[in-house]
Design a protein around this motif. Structure first.
Motif, PDB file in Angstrom:
ATOM      1  N   LEU A  73       0.830  -1.204   0.000  1.00  0.00           N
ATOM      2  CA  LEU A  73       0.000   0.000   0.000  1.00  0.00           C
ATOM      3  C   LEU A  73       0.866   1.257   0.000  1.00  0.00           C
ATOM      4  CD1 LEU A  73      -2.801  -1.042   2.504  1.00  0.00           C
ATOM      5  CD2 LEU A  73      -3.117  -0.489   0.082  1.00  0.00           C
ATOM      6  N   LYS A  74       1.920   1.239   0.786  1.00  0.00           N
ATOM      7  CA  LYS A  74       2.829   2.395   0.809  1.00  0.00           C
ATOM      8  C   LYS A  74       3.450   2.628  -0.565  1.00  0.00           C
ATOM      9  CE  LYS A  74       4.085   2.213   5.692  1.00  0.00           C
ATOM     10  NZ  LYS A  74       5.168   1.968   6.659  1.00  0.00           N
ATOM     11  N   LYS A  75       3.873   1.546  -1.222  1.00  0.00           N
ATOM     12  CA  LYS A  75       4.447   1.671  -2.565  1.00  0.00           C
ATOM     13  C   LYS A  75       3.428   2.253  -3.539  1.00  0.00           C
ATOM     14  CE  LYS A  75       6.365  -2.151  -4.068  1.00  0.00           C
ATOM     15  NZ  LYS A  75       6.855  -3.534  -4.233  1.00  0.00           N
ATOM     16  N   LYS A  76       2.205   1.777  -3.463  1.00  0.00           N
ATOM     17  CA  LYS A  76       1.164   2.238  -4.389  1.00  0.00           C
ATOM     18  C   LYS A  76       0.795   3.690  -4.135  1.00  0.00           C
ATOM     19  CE  LYS A  76      -1.869   2.024  -7.599  1.00  0.00           C
ATOM     20  NZ  LYS A  76      -1.440   2.260  -8.958  1.00  0.00           N
ATOM     21  N   ILE A  77       0.765   4.089  -2.874  1.00  0.00           N
ATOM     22  CA  ILE A  77       0.462   5.481  -2.559  1.00  0.00           C
ATOM     23  C   ILE A  77       1.535   6.398  -3.129  1.00  0.00           C
ATOM     24  CG2 ILE A  77       0.298   7.151  -0.663  1.00  0.00           C
ATOM     25  CD1 ILE A  77      -1.186   4.856   0.894  1.00  0.00           C
ATOM     26  N   LYS A  78       2.797   5.987  -3.055  1.00  0.00           N
ATOM     27  CA  LYS A  78       3.873   6.783  -3.642  1.00  0.00           C
ATOM     28  C   LYS A  78       3.686   6.937  -5.144  1.00  0.00           C
ATOM     29  CE  LYS A  78       7.477   5.985  -0.249  1.00  0.00           C
ATOM     30  NZ  LYS A  78       8.797   5.430   0.043  1.00  0.00           N
ATOM     31  N   ILE A  79       3.277   5.854  -5.802  1.00  0.00           N
ATOM     32  CA  ILE A  79       3.000   5.916  -7.245  1.00  0.00           C
ATOM     33  C   ILE A  79       1.876   6.899  -7.517  1.00  0.00           C
ATOM     34  CG2 ILE A  79       2.053   4.601  -9.196  1.00  0.00           C
ATOM     35  CD1 ILE A  79       3.599   2.146  -8.022  1.00  0.00           C
ATOM     36  N   ASN A  80       0.806   6.810  -6.730  1.00  0.00           N
ATOM     37  CA  ASN A  80      -0.337   7.711  -6.915  1.00  0.00           C
ATOM     38  C   ASN A  80       0.046   9.157  -6.674  1.00  0.00           C
ATOM     39  OD1 ASN A  80      -1.988   5.580  -7.546  1.00  0.00           O
ATOM     40  ND2 ASN A  80      -2.943   5.463  -5.534  1.00  0.00           N
ATOM     41  N   GLU A  81       0.883   9.405  -5.689  1.00  0.00           N
ATOM     42  CA  GLU A  81       1.327  10.766  -5.399  1.00  0.00           C
ATOM     43  C   GLU A  81       2.135  11.337  -6.558  1.00  0.00           C
ATOM     44  OE1 GLU A  81       1.575  10.578  -0.523  1.00  0.00           O
ATOM     45  OE2 GLU A  81       3.330  10.002  -1.692  1.00  0.00           O
ATOM     46  N   LYS A  82       2.980  10.521  -7.168  1.00  0.00           N
ATOM     47  CA  LYS A  82       3.781  10.985  -8.300  1.00  0.00           C
ATOM     48  C   LYS A  82       2.910  11.286  -9.514  1.00  0.00           C
ATOM     49  CE  LYS A  82       8.094   8.867  -6.955  1.00  0.00           C
ATOM     50  NZ  LYS A  82       9.125   7.880  -7.262  1.00  0.00           N
ATOM     51  N   ARG A  83       1.813  10.595  -9.654  1.00  0.00           N
ATOM     52  CA  ARG A  83       0.904  10.840 -10.781  1.00  0.00           C
ATOM     53  C   ARG A  83       0.284  12.232 -10.691  1.00  0.00           C
ATOM     54  NH1 ARG A  83      -2.166   4.991 -11.003  1.00  0.00           N
ATOM     55  NH2 ARG A  83      -0.484   3.916 -12.068  1.00  0.00           N
ATOM     56  N   GLY A  84       0.178  12.756  -9.479  1.00  0.00           N
ATOM     57  CA  GLY A  84      -0.445  14.057  -9.297  1.00  0.00           C
ATOM     58  C   GLY A  84       0.519  15.220  -9.476  1.00  0.00           C
ATOM     59  N   GLU A  85       1.765  14.925  -9.746  1.00  0.00           N
ATOM     60  CA  GLU A  85       2.769  16.001  -9.886  1.00  0.00           C
ATOM     61  C   GLU A  85       2.780  16.582 -11.278  1.00  0.00           C
ATOM     62  OE1 GLU A  85       6.421  14.133  -8.584  1.00  0.00           O
ATOM     63  OE2 GLU A  85       5.753  14.157  -6.506  1.00  0.00           O
TER      64      GLU A  85
END
Length: 85
Positions: A73-85
């Motif tokens: 979940l932590k890995k996926k959240i990091k991916i999602n956060e980068k998508r918003g940049e």
């Protein structure tokens, strides 16, 4: 979180709803069943319960397959956060 996941998994094992031979298809069928129940919720309390059922089935899938879901979940959240940049 790890304790909650293990407690739930053990409770489902104890009830005989899953065992060491439970297949991915059986887990996915259960997930579909719970999703249908969420779609057809009766009231907000029922909605919350059905939403939890879906999360718990997902946790059971992870636990059954030796997946550290907290780490994933932590890995996926990091991916999602980068998508918003």
């Amino acid at each position: 979180m790890k304790n909650l996941i293990k407690r739930n998994y053990q409770s489902i094992l104890k009830r005989g709803l899953i065992n060491k031979d439970t297949t991915m298809q059986q887990f996915l069928d259960k997930l579909c069943e719970e999703t249908d129940e969420l779609i057809n919720y009766k009231n907000f309390e029922n909605f919350k319960e059905e939403l939890c059922d879906i999360v718990l089935v997902c946790f059971n899938i992870a636990e059954h397959n030796g997946i550290n879901i907290k780490k994933e979940l932590k890995k996926k959240i990091k991916i999602n956060e980068k998508r918003g940049e």
